[in-house]
Design a protein around this motif. Structure first.
Motif, PDB file in Angstrom:
ATOM      1  N   ASN A  28       0.417  -1.846   0.030  1.00 15.51           N
ATOM      2  CA  ASN A  28      -0.440   0.131   0.178  1.00 15.51           C
ATOM      3  C   ASN A  28       0.886   1.181  -0.141  1.00 15.51           C
ATOM      4  N   ILE A  29       1.379   1.161   1.831  1.00 10.89           N
ATOM      5  CA  ILE A  29       2.824   2.461   1.112  1.00 10.89           C
ATOM      6  C   ILE A  29       3.187   2.559  -0.506  1.00 10.89           C
ATOM      7  N   LEU A  30       4.389   1.171  -0.985  1.00 10.95           N
ATOM      8  CA  LEU A  30       4.444   1.675  -2.384  1.00 10.95           C
ATOM      9  C   LEU A  30       3.175   2.157  -3.591  1.00 10.95           C
ATOM     10  N   GLN A  31       2.403   1.650  -3.759  1.00 11.14           N
ATOM     11  CA  GLN A  31       1.349   2.350  -4.442  1.00 11.14           C
ATOM     12  C   GLN A  31       1.093   3.541  -3.976  1.00 11.14           C
ATOM     13  N   THR A  32       1.404   4.206  -3.193  1.00 14.42           N
ATOM     14  CA  THR A  32       1.462   5.600  -2.727  1.00 14.42           C
ATOM     15  C   THR A  32       2.283   6.799  -3.345  1.00 14.42           C
ATOM     16  N   LEU A  33       3.208   5.736  -3.327  1.00 17.45           N
ATOM     17  CA  LEU A  33       4.802   6.540  -4.573  1.00 17.45           C
ATOM     18  C   LEU A  33       4.570   7.615  -4.945  1.00 17.45           C
ATOM     19  N   SER A  34       5.058   8.524  -5.289  1.00 17.36           N
ATOM     20  CA  SER A  34       5.177   9.129  -6.449  1.00 17.36           C
ATOM     21  C   SER A  34       5.792   7.832  -7.890  1.00 17.36           C
ATOM     22  N   PRO A  35       5.935   8.624  -9.140  1.00 15.17           N
ATOM     23  CA  PRO A  35       6.901   7.947 -10.353  1.00 15.17           C
ATOM     24  C   PRO A  35       7.909   8.393  -9.898  1.00 15.17           C
ATOM     25  N   GLY A  36       8.038   9.911  -9.689  1.00 18.30           N
ATOM     26  CA  GLY A  36      10.088   9.635  -9.444  1.00 18.30           C
ATOM     27  C   GLY A  36      10.030   8.814  -8.327  1.00 18.30           C
ATOM     28  N   ALA A  37       9.691   9.426  -6.653  1.00 18.49           N
ATOM     29  CA  ALA A  37      10.148   8.270  -5.259  1.00 18.49           C
ATOM     30  C   ALA A  37       9.941   7.403  -6.289  1.00 18.49           C
ATOM     31  N   PHE A  38       9.578   6.196  -6.712  1.00 23.61           N
ATOM     32  CA  PHE A  38       9.514   4.678  -6.969  1.00 23.61           C
ATOM     33  C   PHE A  38      10.382   4.369  -7.752  1.00 23.61           C
ATOM     34  N   GLU A  39      10.560   5.135  -8.861  1.00 22.36           N
ATOM     35  CA  GLU A  39      11.711   5.315  -9.400  1.00 22.36           C
ATOM     36  C   GLU A  39      13.494   4.920  -8.809  1.00 22.36           C
ATOM     37  N   SER A  40      13.389   5.868  -7.809  1.00 21.06           N
ATOM     38  CA  SER A  40      14.538   6.525  -6.745  1.00 21.06           C
ATOM     39  C   SER A  40      14.389   5.499  -5.638  1.00 21.06           C
ATOM     40  N   LEU A  41      14.116   4.525  -5.399  1.00 19.83           N
ATOM     41  CA  LEU A  41      13.661   3.214  -4.580  1.00 19.83           C
ATOM     42  C   LEU A  41      14.254   2.677  -5.632  1.00 19.83           C
ATOM     43  N   ASP A  66      13.633   3.607 -17.524  1.00 17.25           N
ATOM     44  CA  ASP A  66      13.473   4.616 -16.446  1.00 17.25           C
ATOM     45  C   ASP A  66      14.936   5.097 -16.033  1.00 17.25           C
ATOM     46  N   GLY A  67      15.786   3.987 -16.156  1.00 18.22           N
ATOM     47  CA  GLY A  67      16.848   3.832 -15.419  1.00 18.22           C
ATOM     48  C   GLY A  67      18.239   3.838 -16.226  1.00 18.22           C
ATOM     49  N   SER A  68      19.169   3.633 -15.340  1.00 17.40           N
ATOM     50  CA  SER A  68      20.624   2.676 -16.366  1.00 17.40           C
ATOM     51  C   SER A  68      22.003   2.529 -14.791  1.00 17.40           C
ATOM     52  N   GLY A  69      22.091   1.616 -15.501  1.00 17.77           N
ATOM     53  CA  GLY A  69      23.610   0.908 -14.474  1.00 17.77           C
ATOM     54  C   GLY A  69      24.483  -0.346 -15.407  1.00 17.77           C
ATOM     55  N   VAL A  70      25.490  -0.194 -14.047  1.00 13.18           N
ATOM     56  CA  VAL A  70      26.295  -1.007 -14.735  1.00 13.18           C
ATOM     57  C   VAL A  70      26.775  -2.432 -13.559  1.00 13.18           C
ATOM     58  N   LEU A  71      26.695  -3.446 -14.203  1.00 15.21           N
ATOM     59  CA  LEU A  71      26.524  -4.863 -12.859  1.00 15.21           C
ATOM     60  C   LEU A  71      27.779  -5.622 -12.949  1.00 15.21           C
ATOM     61  N   LYS A  72      27.972  -6.033 -11.791  1.00 15.79           N
ATOM     62  CA  LYS A  72      30.312  -6.254 -12.543  1.00 15.79           C
ATOM     63  C   LYS A  72      30.290  -8.009 -11.267  1.00 15.79           C
ATOM     64  N   PHE A  83      16.253   0.180 -17.333  1.00 13.72           N
ATOM     65  CA  PHE A  83      14.996  -0.400 -15.657  1.00 13.72           C
ATOM     66  C   PHE A  83      14.195   0.899 -16.043  1.00 13.72           C
ATOM     67  N   GLN A  84      12.956   0.084 -15.957  1.00 15.22           N
ATOM     68  CA  GLN A  84      11.633   0.426 -15.934  1.00 15.22           C
ATOM     69  C   GLN A  84      10.882   0.240 -15.229  1.00 15.22           C
ATOM     70  N   CYS A  85      10.528   1.869 -14.740  1.00 17.35           N
ATOM     71  CA  CYS A  85       8.876   1.017 -13.292  1.00 17.35           C
ATOM     72  C   CYS A  85       7.455   1.525 -13.410  1.00 17.35           C
ATOM     73  N   LYS A  86       6.917   0.655 -12.893  1.00 18.96           N
ATOM     74  CA  LYS A  86       5.617   0.901 -12.802  1.00 18.96           C
ATOM     75  C   LYS A  86       4.897   0.613 -11.851  1.00 18.96           C
ATOM     76  N   ARG A  87       4.159   1.197 -10.864  1.00 16.39           N
ATOM     77  CA  ARG A  87       3.896   1.083  -9.283  1.00 16.39           C
ATOM     78  C   ARG A  87       1.960   1.330 -10.454  1.00 16.39           C
ATOM     79  N   TRP A  88       1.326  -0.516 -10.764  1.00 14.39           N
ATOM     80  CA  TRP A  88       0.379  -0.321 -11.764  1.00 14.39           C
ATOM     81  C   TRP A  88      -0.007  -1.702 -10.322  1.00 14.39           C
ATOM     82  N   GLN A  89      -1.947  -1.526 -10.405  1.00 16.83           N
ATOM     83  CA  GLN A  89      -2.881  -2.546  -9.918  1.00 16.83           C
ATOM     84  C   GLN A  89      -3.207  -3.665 -10.714  1.00 16.83           C
TER      85      GLN A  89
END
Length: 171
Positions: A28-41, A66-72, A83-89
């Protein structure tokens, strides 16, 4: 905006079945995060999971990334991840996974699709198709990962000691 969610709430491991579980409450908390906050998470989860140089790029016109990185791996093998993030139900349909896969083409990167929801059967099939290069993180896996990393949670283990009096009587 967390609406009617209380700032701190505790959950006992042996709570009554009709009581809300900590997983449901966290969802429920995750569902209430803003898109930006969810991407930061998502950024924080990936960093804590060993992905370096994690940046959030999510904005309209981001091409589904929504974002990128490097996995070593083993200190010398590296993979670019996006990565892509979606706060969907509702469940994520195959079209979303296919579109994300399309945005990865030509970027030489592994895709990670993170949602608070689930994925349809066809979406799972699309992500596991040869050449798709997409890992799916659904809401259940996301909540488990947050717990394993200890992000935003205080986990208390309570020791319970029971004395077996009969054991002593047999001495």
């Amino acid at each position: 905006e967390q609406g009617n969610l209380s700032p701190n709430k505790s959950f006992a491991k042996d709570a009554e079945p009709e009581e809300e579980s900590w997983q449901e409450y966290l969802m429920n908390i995750l569902q209430t995060l803003s898109p930006g906050a969810f991407e930061s998470l998502a950024q924080r989860i990936l960093r804590e999971s060993g992905v370096d140089q994690v940046e959030v790029t999510g904005r309209s016109g981001d091409g589904g990334i929504d974002g990128s990185g490097v996995l070593k791996i083993a200190g010398f093998i590296s993979f670019r991840v996006q990565f892509q993030c979606k706060r969907w139900q509702k469940p994520i349909p195959v079209k979303e996974v296919r579109d994300f896969g399309g945005s990865l083409r030509g970027r030489d990167a592994k895709g990670i699709f993170i949602t608070t929801s689930t994925f349809t059967k066809d979406a799972v099939k699309e992500a596991s198709r040869e050449g798709a290069e997409i890992d799916l993180i659904d809401g259940v896996a996301l909540v488990k990962k947050i717990k394993s990393l200890g992000l935003g949670l205080k986990i208390t283990n309570v020791e319970k000691v029971e004395i077996d009096q009969a054991w002593f009587e047999e001495l």
